[in-house]
Design a protein around this motif. Structure first.
Motif, PDB file in Angstrom:
ATOM      1  N   ASP A 153       0.866  -1.178   0.000  1.00 44.83           N
ATOM      2  CA  ASP A 153       0.000   0.000   0.000  1.00 44.83           C
ATOM      3  C   ASP A 153       0.909   1.237   0.000  1.00 44.83           C
ATOM      4  N   MET A 154       1.455   1.546  -1.187  1.00 44.15           N
ATOM      5  CA  MET A 154       2.420   2.636  -1.303  1.00 44.15           C
ATOM      6  C   MET A 154       1.794   3.995  -1.022  1.00 44.15           C
ATOM      7  N   ASP A 155       0.516   4.158  -1.318  1.00 47.80           N
ATOM      8  CA  ASP A 155      -0.148   5.431  -1.015  1.00 47.80           C
ATOM      9  C   ASP A 155      -0.150   5.681   0.490  1.00 47.80           C
ATOM     10  N   LEU A 156      -0.498   4.650   1.256  1.00 52.13           N
ATOM     11  CA  LEU A 156      -0.505   4.799   2.714  1.00 52.13           C
ATOM     12  C   LEU A 156       0.910   5.012   3.233  1.00 52.13           C
ATOM     13  N   LEU A 157       1.862   4.291   2.688  1.00 56.83           N
ATOM     14  CA  LEU A 157       3.249   4.456   3.118  1.00 56.83           C
ATOM     15  C   LEU A 157       3.734   5.876   2.857  1.00 56.83           C
ATOM     16  N   LEU A 166      -1.188   5.848  12.392  1.00 55.21           N
ATOM     17  CA  LEU A 166      -1.545   4.537  12.939  1.00 55.21           C
ATOM     18  C   LEU A 166      -0.896   3.497  12.031  1.00 55.21           C
ATOM     19  N   VAL A 167       0.121   2.841  12.547  1.00 62.00           N
ATOM     20  CA  VAL A 167       0.872   1.869  11.754  1.00 62.00           C
ATOM     21  C   VAL A 167      -0.021   0.642  11.537  1.00 62.00           C
ATOM     22  N   PRO A 168      -0.201   0.244  10.288  1.00 62.08           N
ATOM     23  CA  PRO A 168      -1.041  -0.927  10.032  1.00 62.08           C
ATOM     24  C   PRO A 168      -0.383  -2.200  10.558  1.00 62.08           C
ATOM     25  N   LYS A 169      -1.172  -3.249  10.628  1.00 64.83           N
ATOM     26  CA  LYS A 169      -0.668  -4.544  11.092  1.00 64.83           C
ATOM     27  C   LYS A 169      -1.062  -5.600  10.067  1.00 64.83           C
ATOM     28  N   TYR A 170      -0.073  -6.365   9.612  1.00 60.61           N
ATOM     29  CA  TYR A 170      -0.309  -7.384   8.604  1.00 60.61           C
ATOM     30  C   TYR A 170      -0.065  -8.754   9.220  1.00 60.61           C
ATOM     31  N   GLU A 171      -0.974  -9.680   8.967  1.00 57.32           N
ATOM     32  CA  GLU A 171      -0.819 -11.060   9.439  1.00 57.32           C
ATOM     33  C   GLU A 171      -0.490 -11.948   8.250  1.00 57.32           C
ATOM     34  N   PHE A 172       0.740 -12.414   8.206  1.00 55.54           N
ATOM     35  CA  PHE A 172       1.175 -13.236   7.083  1.00 55.54           C
ATOM     36  C   PHE A 172       0.441 -14.573   7.036  1.00 55.54           C
ATOM     37  N   ALA A 173       0.127 -15.135   8.182  1.00 56.56           N
ATOM     38  CA  ALA A 173      -0.543 -16.439   8.203  1.00 56.56           C
ATOM     39  C   ALA A 173      -1.883 -16.383   7.477  1.00 56.56           C
TER      40      ALA A 173
END
Length: 183
Positions: free
Chosen positions: A120-124, A138-145
């Protein structure tokens, strides 16, 4: 900018020397490489200290499994010793939720998780800008599983006057990502 590899030039691309050093005296080889690595960390920290009042965002890029997370943590530790509060954010948290129908694919047809289009380069970019202006993100959180971004953010961050943030990630290393980051 620093190039960690310059300190290891004695061993780089010289497989015979690597094997000889590892067999002859592995501890000496390990100590030499470790000393060079720590010297580079100290040099990078000194460089950041010189510029951190005008550059609040530091980016650490490299290929997968190259030690970016460890290096970011070591730089953070060194900066803390020098009185600079530092936060490290992994670009992994900026992955988009994977939609198999629209995800980029490799030549073999597999989902291309290395593609900048998965980010999500726009958010970055928005977060880089906000942090540089002293605004909260607010730093997003990604769950790889589960291959998805979860609703609750991993952390809230607003940089104070004497603080910086290190973003680390392999996709900063690609030309597509670099183009997006300079928009």
């Amino acid at each position: 900018m620093s190039n960690f590899a310059s300190g290891y030039i004695k061993y780089i691309n010289h497989l015979e020397q690597i094997n000889d050093a590892a067999l002859l005296n592995p501890q000496v080889m390990i100590d030499e490489v470790e000393d060079s690595y720590h010297e580079h960390i100290e040099n990078i920290a000194r460089n950041i200290v010189t510029h951190y009042k005008t550059a609040k965002v530091c980016m650490l890029a490299g290929p997968s499994s190259s030690g970016k997370t460890t290096t970011a943590q070591k730089i953070e530790e060194e900066l803390t010793k020098r009185g600079i509060r530092t936060y490290t954010i992994s670009m992994d948290n900026y992955f988009r939720t994977v939609d198999p129908a629209t995800a980029p694919r490799t030549k073999e047809g597999d989902i291309d998780f290395e593609s900048p289009k998965c980010m999500d380069m726009d958010l970055l970019n928005e977060h880089f800008t906000k942090l540089a202006r002293g605004e909260r993100i607010l730093v997003p959180k990604y769950e790889f599983a589960r291959q998805m971004r979860v609703l609750e953010p991993s952390k809230s961050l607003k940089l104070k006057k004497d603080e910086i943030v290190i973003f680390e990630g392999c996709l900063l290393y690609t030309s597509d990502a670099a183009d997006d980051l300079t928009r």
